[in-house]
Design a protein around this motif. Structure first.
Motif, PDB file in Angstrom:
ATOM      1  N   LEU A 218       0.757  -1.278   0.093  1.00  0.00           N
ATOM      2  CA  LEU A 218      -0.087   0.028   0.025  1.00  0.00           C
ATOM      3  C   LEU A 218       0.914   1.451  -0.031  1.00  0.00           C
ATOM      4  CD1 LEU A 218      -2.583  -1.074   2.679  1.00  0.00           C
ATOM      5  CD2 LEU A 218      -2.888  -1.058   0.228  1.00  0.00           C
ATOM      6  N   LYS A 219       1.973   1.032   0.254  1.00  0.00           N
ATOM      7  CA  LYS A 219       3.114   2.133   0.242  1.00  0.00           C
ATOM      8  C   LYS A 219       2.638   3.245   1.218  1.00  0.00           C
ATOM      9  CE  LYS A 219       5.351   0.562  -3.165  1.00  0.00           C
ATOM     10  NZ  LYS A 219       6.502  -0.135  -2.892  1.00  0.00           N
ATOM     11  N   CYS A 220       2.317   3.163   2.527  1.00  0.00           N
ATOM     12  CA  CYS A 220       1.779   3.742   3.557  1.00  0.00           C
ATOM     13  C   CYS A 220       1.739   3.121   4.910  1.00  0.00           C
ATOM     14  CB  CYS A 220       0.439   4.201   3.132  1.00  0.00           C
ATOM     15  SG  CYS A 220      -0.595   3.088   3.278  1.00  0.00           S
ATOM     16  N   TRP A 221       1.739   3.988   5.777  1.00  0.00           N
ATOM     17  CA  TRP A 221       1.713   3.463   7.310  1.00  0.00           C
ATOM     18  C   TRP A 221       0.418   3.015   7.703  1.00  0.00           C
ATOM     19  CZ3 TRP A 221       6.276   2.573   9.972  1.00  0.00           C
ATOM     20  CH2 TRP A 221       7.493   3.132   9.384  1.00  0.00           C
ATOM     21  N   CYS A 222       0.331   1.918   8.504  1.00  0.00           N
ATOM     22  CA  CYS A 222      -1.084   1.336   8.785  1.00  0.00           C
ATOM     23  C   CYS A 222      -1.148   0.927  10.051  1.00  0.00           C
ATOM     24  CB  CYS A 222      -1.491   0.322   7.944  1.00  0.00           C
ATOM     25  SG  CYS A 222      -1.436   0.505   6.015  1.00  0.00           S
ATOM     26  N   ARG A 223      -2.219   0.994  10.732  1.00  0.00           N
ATOM     27  CA  ARG A 223      -2.547   0.519  12.169  1.00  0.00           C
ATOM     28  C   ARG A 223      -2.667  -1.008  12.052  1.00  0.00           C
ATOM     29  NH1 ARG A 223      -7.553   3.574  14.667  1.00  0.00           N
ATOM     30  NH2 ARG A 223      -8.393   2.593  12.855  1.00  0.00           N
ATOM     31  N   ALA A 224      -2.173  -1.750  13.036  1.00  0.00           N
ATOM     32  CA  ALA A 224      -1.989  -3.135  12.896  1.00  0.00           C
ATOM     33  C   ALA A 224      -1.685  -3.543  14.132  1.00  0.00           C
ATOM     34  CB  ALA A 224      -0.618  -3.572  11.894  1.00  0.00           C
ATOM     35  N   VAL A 225      -2.018  -5.175  14.397  1.00  0.00           N
ATOM     36  CA  VAL A 225      -1.741  -6.051  15.474  1.00  0.00           C
ATOM     37  C   VAL A 225      -0.920  -7.016  15.153  1.00  0.00           C
ATOM     38  CG1 VAL A 225      -2.829  -7.576  17.244  1.00  0.00           C
ATOM     39  CG2 VAL A 225      -4.133  -5.208  16.383  1.00  0.00           C
TER      40      VAL A 225
END
Length: 808
Positions: A39-46
Motif C-alpha cells: 500500500l506504500k503507507c503506514w497502517c495501524r496493525a496488531v
C-alpha cells in the motif's frame, strides 16, 4: 473524512525517521503501526506472530483497517501513538447469530445417516453462501451480540427485490441449525420449544451503545456479551463521534435513536444495525419443520484425521496402504463402536499405517512422537486375537497366547485397564496384570485363572515368573513391547533374554502352523531395535512417522559445526564440496528472505551452480524445480538456497546433503528438512551377500549428510543437540561437550532454591539430570538433617537397613 484525515496525519508523522517511536519490545497481540510495502503507507496493525531469524525478527501483522495479513520487518514497525488510535478499526469479524454449521454423519455401525452439528462449515455451505452474496443488490446486518472480537449478526440480502434472511435460509437448506444460548433463552427449560426460545431480550434498559461496540478493544476494556449500555458520562465522547459516523444512516434522527439504532456505513449498500428486531421473520422455519436443537444434542462429531501433504511422510520397509478413517480400518465392528463411544478421534497418521500390518499378525516396528500411546497396538492386536481357529494347533494347557511387556508398573497398569475396557468387545480374553517383587515365594505362588490369554507385565517380573513357571508360556504367540526404546535403555539384557526364550518357544515343530508375531512400539530408533528386527523378526513392517528418527534409521550422517554467527558464511563455503566425485545436490535452509539472498550471492560467487527460492519470488519455483530435477554428470554440485515455507511447494526428496544455515525453529521443521533426503535413506534391513559387499561399503561413504551450524545465538539448544547426537551415535565435537558442560553447570547454579532431586536421594543418580528441574548438588546448610523432637539423627554407630519389595 475522519479516516482520510487520520491516514494523512499518521503518514506525515511516521515518515519522519524518529528513534523514539520504535518499539523496545515486541509481543503477540501488541498494537502498533507498520509500513505496508504493497500500500506504500503506514497502517495501524496488531502483531499476530513473530518469527525469530538469525539477524532480525519478521512479524506477521494484521492491518486493522484493511483486513489484510502481511509480513513486516521489525525495522518497519513503530509504536502506536494514542492520538492515532481514537477511531474504531475498520476491519471487523462477523458471524451469523445463533447459526451453527451441520453436516451429514453416516454411522457405519448402525447403518444410519443423520444431520448432526459440525465444528466447521461444509464446502457446499460455503459455496452456497458465496453464490448468495454474488446475486444480491443490497446487504443489511443487524448486530445482536459481541463475543471476544466477533460481531454476531442477522444477515439480510435483497435478491430481485426479495429480502431474505441468510441465517434462516441456511437452516432451511439444512446447511445450519439454530443454537440456543443462555443469553437469548426465554423459559426454554419450561417450554422446550426450539424456536420460541430464540426471542431476544428487548427491555429498554438493555440497549446497545454502538460506539462502545465498535471501538478498538484496547480503548474499551472487556465488552459485555449482552452489549449493555455503559455509563452516560463515560460514553459522552463516544456518542459524539458515533453521531458523526452514523449520520448518513440515521436520516437526521439523533436523539434516543442514537443509542438504539445506529448504522455504520462501510459501503453504500451495506449497513450494520445495532438493534435486533424483536420479532424476526421465521417463515422459513415452518418450511423446515425438523430443526436441530443443539442444546439438546450432546453428540460430538468424530473428525477422522486424514493423511495430508503437510504431514511428514512415512518411512517403510514394506508397502502399506494407509486407512485414514475408522470405517475402513481392519478392526472388529464392536471395537469400532467402543472407540466411538470413548470419543476416539482417530486413526491418526501413525495408526492409519501401523494398524493394518499388526491386525494381520505381521511383525511390526512403530516409531512415532506418540510412541507411548498403547492404542497404537491394542485395537489391532485385540482384532487378531479373535481368530480363534489359528490357535487350534497349540497345546490345550492353560497359559497366555499374548504377552505385553511395559517399562514400569504404572504403564503396565494403564495398559491393563485399556485391555479390560476394549476387551469387552471381543471374545473373553481374561487379561491378567502380573507385577512381582524380589520375594521368590511370591513368584512361586502365582496362579493364572482358567482361560487367561493375555498377560501384562514388566521385564523383571516376567523373568522372575519364568524361573518358576517356564512351561506357562508354551502357548505364547504374540510378544508386544510397549515403549521399546525405554525397555532397551533400562533393561536391554532382560529384553534380549526374553527374546531368546520366545525364539526357542516358537521353533518347536508342533507349533509351525501357529501364528508368531512381535510388535515393538516406541518413540526413538536405536541399534538395539535394529538388532531386534534383524535377528528376531520375519520380514517386519517398519513404520516411522518421526522424521528425525527416520533419518537415524536411514543412516544419515549427522554433523554439527560450531562457529560464531558472524563466521557462518565462511564456514559454509569451507563445508561445501567444490569437486565432488559424484553428483551432489545440497539444500541450504535459511530463516528469512534476506538470509537467502545473502547465502545465494556468497555461494554463487564461489563458482557453484546455485539456485534460490523464497516466497517473494514464487514465479521462480517452476524454474528452480526444473533445474534441480535435471540429470547431472559426476563432479557436478547443485545448491539450492531456500526458506522452510517453500519446501511443501517444491516436493524435493532426492537431496544428498542438507545444511542448516539457520537453526530449525522446531523438531518438526528439522524433520521436514531431513525428509528432503528421504530418497537417499538407506534400508538397514536390506540383506547383502558377499558379491555386494564392496557395493554396500561404498554406500556407507555416499550416504546422505545433515550439517548443522551451531552458533552462540543457539546456545540454549546445545543440550538438546548433544542429546540427539548421542542418540544417533554421531561424532561429537569436543567443543560442544565443553560448551554443554558449562551450560549445565550454569543451570545447576540457578537451582539452589529447588528441592533436592528425589531420584538422587533414592538411587544416588538421576538418569535425566540434563532435563530434570530439581537440584542435583548437596548443600550442607540446606540438606543437613533437622531436629526430630529433642534428638537429632546420630552421626555415628550401626545402621540397620530394612529390605522393601519394589515393583519393577
Amino acid at each position: 473524512m475522519e479516516y482520510k484525515k487520520l491516514h494523512t496525519e499518521m503518514n506525515q508523522f511516521y515518515n519522519r525517521d524518529m528513534e523514539e517511536v520504535k518499539p523496545l519490545t515486541l509481543e503477540e497481540g501488541q498494537v502498533c503501526v507498520v509500513f505496508c510495502q504493497e500500500l506504500k503507507c503506514w497502517c495501524r496493525a496488531v502483531v499476530k506472530s513473530i518469527l525469530f531469524c538469525a539477524d532480525h525478527y519478521l512479524t506477521e501483522c494484521f492491518l486493522v483497517d484493511y483486513a489484510k495479513y502481511i509480513p513486516v520487518k521489525t525495522k518497519n514497525i513503530r509504536v502506536a501513538v494514542e492520538a492515532f488510535m481514537q477511531l474504531p478499526y475498520r476491519a471487523k469479524k462477523f458471524r451469523l447469530y445463533c447459526t451453527k454449521p451441520v453436516t451429514l454423519h453416516i454411522d457405519f455401525c448402525e447403518d444410519t445417516a443423520e444431520i448432526v452439528p459440525a465444528k466447521r462449515w461444509d464446502s457446499a455451505a460455503i459455496q452456497y453462501f458465496q453464490n448468495l452474496l454474488k446475486g444480491t443488490t443490497h446487504i443489511e446486518a443487524k448486530l445482536c451480540a459481541i463475543e471476544d472480537d466477533n460481531f454476531d449478526v442477522y444477515l439480510y440480502v435483497t435478491i430481485k427485490d426479495e429480502k431474505v434472511c441468510v441465517n434462516d435460509d441456511l437452516v432451511a437448506k439444512n446447511f445450519a441449525s439454530y443454537a440456543v444460548t443462555k443469553e437469548n433463552t426465554v423459559n426454554s427449560a419450561k417450554s422446550q420449544k426450539p424456536w420460541s426460545s430464540l426471542s431476544l431480550k428487548s427491555s429498554p434498559e438493555k440497549v446497545i451503545n454502538p460506539a462502545l461496540a465498535l471501538w478498538p478493544m484496547l480503548m474499551q476494556g472487556k465488552v459485555h456479551n449482552n452489549l449493555e449500555t455503559g455509563d452516560d458520562a463515560s460514553n459522552s465522547f463516544l456518542e459524539k463521534t458515533c453521531k458523526k459516523i452514523a449520520a448518513p444512516a440515521l436520516n437526521g434522527k439523533t436523539e434516543s435513536t442514537v443509542r438504539a439504532t445506529v448504522g455504520f456505513s462501510f459501503k453504500e449498500n451495506i449497513n450494520i444495525s445495532a438493534r435486533p428486531t424483536v420479532q424476526v421473520n421465521r417463515l422459513l422455519q415452518f418450511l423446515n419443520p425438523d430443526p436441530l436443537k443443539t442444546d439438546d444434542i450432546h453428540y460430538e462429531q468424530q473428525e477422522f484425521q486424514k493423511i495430508i501433504t503437510e504431514q511428514p511422510p512415512i518411512v517403510l520397509s514394506n508397502k502399506i496402504e494407509p486407512l485414514s478413517t475408522l470405517e475402513t480400518t481392519p478392526l472388529l465392528v464392536d471395537l469400532k463402536k467402543e472407540l466411538l463411544r470413548n470419543k476416539f478421534l482417530g486413526p491418526n497418521l501413525t495408526e492409519s499405517y501401523c494398524w493394518p500390518p499388526i491386525a494381520r499378525g505381521c511383525d511390526s516396528v512403530v516409531i512415532s512422537h506418540d510412541g507411548n500411546d498403547p492404542l497404537l497396538y491394542i485395537p489391532p492386536v485385540l482384532t487378531f486375537l479373535q481368530s480363534g481357529s489359528c490357535y487350534k494347533s497349540l497345546p490345550t494347557r492353560n497359559g497366555p497366547i499374548a504377552l505385553i511387556i511395559c517399562p514400569g508398573w504404572r504403564k503396565a497398569q494403564l495398559v491393563f485397564e485399556l485391555l479390560e475396557k476394549y476387551g469387552r468387545c471381543s471374545r473373553p480374553l481374561r487379561p491378567v496384570l502380573i507385577l512381582l517383587g524380589l520375594n521368590k515365594e511370591e513368584a512361586k505362588n502365582v496362579k493364572l485363572q482358567r482361560g487367561c490369554e493375555v498377560i501384562v507385565t514388566t521385564p523383571h517380573s516376567l523373568l522372575r515368573l519364568l524361573e518358576h513357571h517356564s512351561l506357562l508360556f508354551r502357548r505364547l504367540c504374540h510378544l508386544v513391547f510397549d515403549e521399546v526404546d525405554n525397555l532397551f535403555s533400562e533393561a536391554s539384557k532382560q529384553i534380549f533374554s526374553i527374546l531368546e526364550y520366545y525364539k526357542k518357544t516358537i521353533t518347536v515343530e508342533e507349533r509351525e502352523s501357529a501364528p508368531h508375531q512381535i510388535v515393538a512400539v516406541g518413540s526413538h530408533w536405536s541399534k538395539h531395535i535394529e538388532h531386534l528386527t534383524k535377528e528376531f523378526m520375519n520380514d517386519p513392517y517398519i513404520v516411522i512417522t518421526a522424521m528425525e528418527e527416520a533419518s537415524i534409521y536411514g543412516n544419515v550422517q549427522q554433523v554439527v559445526q560450531l562457529c560464531l554467527n558472524c563466521e557462518r558464511i565462511s564456514v559454509l563455503l569451507q563445508i561445501l564440496d567444490f569437486t565432488p566425485s559424484k553428483a551432489q545436490k545440497t539444500l541450504i535452509f535459511t530463516n528469512s528472505v534476506d538470509e537467502t539472498e545473502m547465502v545465494y550471492k556468497a555461494v554463487k560467487s564461489s563458482s557453484i551452480f546455485c539456485l534460490k527460492v523464497h516466497k517473494e519470488i514464487e514465479f521462480h519455483f517452476k524454474y528452480a524445480v526444473e533445474q534441480w530435477k535435471k540429470m547431472f554428470s559426476s563432479g557436478t554440485h547443485v545448491v539450492l538456497v531456500l526458506t522452510d515455507d517453500c519446501m511443501p511447494s517444491l516436493g524435493i526428496t532426492d537431496a544428498t546433503c542438507v545444511v542448516h544455515f539457520s537453526f530449525p525453529a522446531s523438531p518438526r521443521v528439522f524433520g521436514a528438512r531431513l525428509h528432503s533426503m528421504s530418497d537417499n535413506f538407506q534400508n538397514v534391513l536390506q540383506k547383502t551377500n558377499t558379491a555386494t559387499t564392496l557395493k554396500s561399503v561404498d554406500q556407507v561413504y555416499s550416504k546422505a549428510k545433515s550439517i548443522l551450524l551451531l552458533t552462540e545465538r543457539n546456545g540454549c539448544h546445545a543440550v538438546g543437540v548433544l542429546r540427539y547426537l548421542e542418540h544417533t551415535e554421531a561424532k561429537i565435537p569436543p567443543e560442544l561437550c565443553d560448551f554443554t558442560a558449562g551450560v549445565l553447570e550454569a543451570k545447576e547454579d540457578m537451582k539452589l532454591a529447588r528441592p533436592l532431586c528425589q531420584y538422587l536421594k533414592r538411587s544416588g543418580v538421576c538418569k535425566n539430570m540434563r532435563i530434570c528441574p530439581n537440584r542435583h548438588r548437596v548443600h550442607l546448610q540446606i540438606d543437613l538433617p533437622q531436629k526430630m523432637s529433642d534428638n537429632t539423627i546420630p552421626m555415628a554407630g550401626c545402621v540397620t537397613l530394612r529390605e522393601v519389595n519394589r515393583l519393577s
